[in-house]
Enzyme design. Sequence first.
Site, PDB file in Angstrom:
ATOM      1  N   ASP A 249       0.861  -1.166   0.000  1.00 58.33           N
ATOM      2  CA  ASP A 249       0.000   0.000   0.000  1.00 58.33           C
ATOM      3  C   ASP A 249       0.909   1.231   0.000  1.00 58.33           C
ATOM      4  O   ASP A 249       2.109   1.133   0.287  1.00 58.33           O
ATOM      5  CB  ASP A 249      -0.879  -0.047   1.262  1.00 58.33           C
ATOM      6  CG  ASP A 249      -1.660   1.225   1.504  1.00 58.33           C
ATOM      7  OD1 ASP A 249      -2.258   1.735   0.541  1.00 58.33           O
ATOM      8  OD2 ASP A 249      -1.661   1.707   2.650  1.00 58.33           O
ATOM      9  N   PHE A 250       0.344   2.401  -0.313  1.00 59.12           N
ATOM     10  CA  PHE A 250       1.153   3.621  -0.358  1.00 59.12           C
ATOM     11  C   PHE A 250       1.000   4.483   0.898  1.00 59.12           C
ATOM     12  O   PHE A 250       1.928   4.623   1.684  1.00 59.12           O
ATOM     13  CB  PHE A 250       0.796   4.450  -1.600  1.00 59.12           C
ATOM     14  CG  PHE A 250       1.629   5.693  -1.734  1.00 59.12           C
ATOM     15  CD1 PHE A 250       2.951   5.615  -2.123  1.00 59.12           C
ATOM     16  CD2 PHE A 250       1.092   6.946  -1.464  1.00 59.12           C
ATOM     17  CE1 PHE A 250       3.741   6.761  -2.231  1.00 59.12           C
ATOM     18  CE2 PHE A 250       1.864   8.094  -1.578  1.00 59.12           C
ATOM     19  CZ  PHE A 250       3.186   8.003  -1.966  1.00 59.12           C
ATOM     20  N   ASP A 251      -0.186   5.040   1.089  1.00 58.01           N
ATOM     21  CA  ASP A 251      -0.404   5.957   2.203  1.00 58.01           C
ATOM     22  C   ASP A 251      -0.249   5.251   3.547  1.00 58.01           C
ATOM     23  O   ASP A 251      -0.854   4.206   3.788  1.00 58.01           O
ATOM     24  CB  ASP A 251      -1.796   6.579   2.114  1.00 58.01           C
ATOM     25  CG  ASP A 251      -1.922   7.533   0.941  1.00 58.01           C
ATOM     26  OD1 ASP A 251      -1.220   8.544   0.930  1.00 58.01           O
ATOM     27  OD2 ASP A 251      -2.713   7.242   0.023  1.00 58.01           O
TER      28      ASP A 251
ATOM     29  N   GLY B 218      -4.698   3.578  -3.285  1.00 56.68           N
ATOM     30  CA  GLY B 218      -5.976   4.244  -3.463  1.00 56.68           C
ATOM     31  C   GLY B 218      -5.782   5.742  -3.577  1.00 56.68           C
ATOM     32  O   GLY B 218      -6.744   6.485  -3.749  1.00 56.68           O
TER      33      GLY B 218
ATOM     34  N   LYS C 150      -7.663  -3.629  -5.299  1.00 56.87           N
ATOM     35  CA  LYS C 150      -6.328  -4.168  -5.027  1.00 56.87           C
ATOM     36  C   LYS C 150      -6.301  -5.686  -5.169  1.00 56.87           C
ATOM     37  O   LYS C 150      -5.358  -6.248  -5.717  1.00 56.87           O
ATOM     38  CB  LYS C 150      -5.860  -3.741  -3.632  1.00 56.87           C
ATOM     39  CG  LYS C 150      -5.602  -2.238  -3.532  1.00 56.87           C
ATOM     40  CD  LYS C 150      -5.028  -1.842  -2.178  1.00 56.87           C
ATOM     41  CE  LYS C 150      -4.749  -0.349  -2.128  1.00 56.87           C
ATOM     42  NZ  LYS C 150      -4.117   0.073  -0.867  1.00 56.87           N
TER      43      LYS C 150
ATOM     44  N   ASP D 244      -7.197  -2.495   1.966  1.00 59.88           N
ATOM     45  CA  ASP D 244      -6.172  -3.509   1.681  1.00 59.88           C
ATOM     46  C   ASP D 244      -6.696  -4.929   1.902  1.00 59.88           C
ATOM     47  O   ASP D 244      -6.016  -5.903   1.573  1.00 59.88           O
ATOM     48  CB  ASP D 244      -4.942  -3.285   2.570  1.00 59.88           C
ATOM     49  CG  ASP D 244      -4.276  -1.945   2.293  1.00 59.88           C
ATOM     50  OD1 ASP D 244      -4.030  -1.642   1.120  1.00 59.88           O
ATOM     51  OD2 ASP D 244      -4.016  -1.200   3.260  1.00 59.88           O
TER      52      ASP D 244
END
Length: 206
Positions: free
Chosen positions: A7-9, A96, A140, A167
Amino acid sequence: MKLAVFDFDSTLMDGETLDIIARETNFADKISDITAKGMRGEIDFFESLQMRVSLLKGIKLETVNEICSSLPIMNGAKETIDELHKKGYKCVCFSGGFKNATVLFAQKLNLDAEFANIFHVKDNVLTGKVGGEMMFSDSKGNMLLTLQKLLDVSYDDTLVVGDGANDLSMFKHAKNRAAFCAKEVLKKEANIIIDKKDLRLILDNV
């Protein structure tokens, strides 16, 4: 070949992109509240994304890009990606959030690919609308299945790392499921739980 999806954030990046951009508006508290509810699974991800982006209408694209260029990298992210590459993993980001940030991080961290959303822009100003690859709560998971098939990577050779409800869909398709400083809704489905902001701790489990 093995596959690691991050995931990014609040995972590869230390913070929430939309919340940080929201400081340029009068809706920072409202956007932060919607983000928190979405991360806990109290609001559908698609709905929360639309609500938050609509409140960013009118911000200059230049301002967004400046903010994204200075977002903080999570502690241990670069070292973790480098080590996973040595172990034979392809390392990918599913966000996202937005390509304005993930493209830059892919370069900084040497990621093999990134998938994210896109702000709709007109006359170099955000319109409040959004599109992209990671719009829904199951995006995802669906993208992970696509990559596993494309790269011929098995469930057993897949690692996923995230922190929030959006997620969950990719956790279904990976043997190693790391909840990183995560909400309870995700911890329940994880078999690796990291409660310290240091991504390198994941390496002890793969």
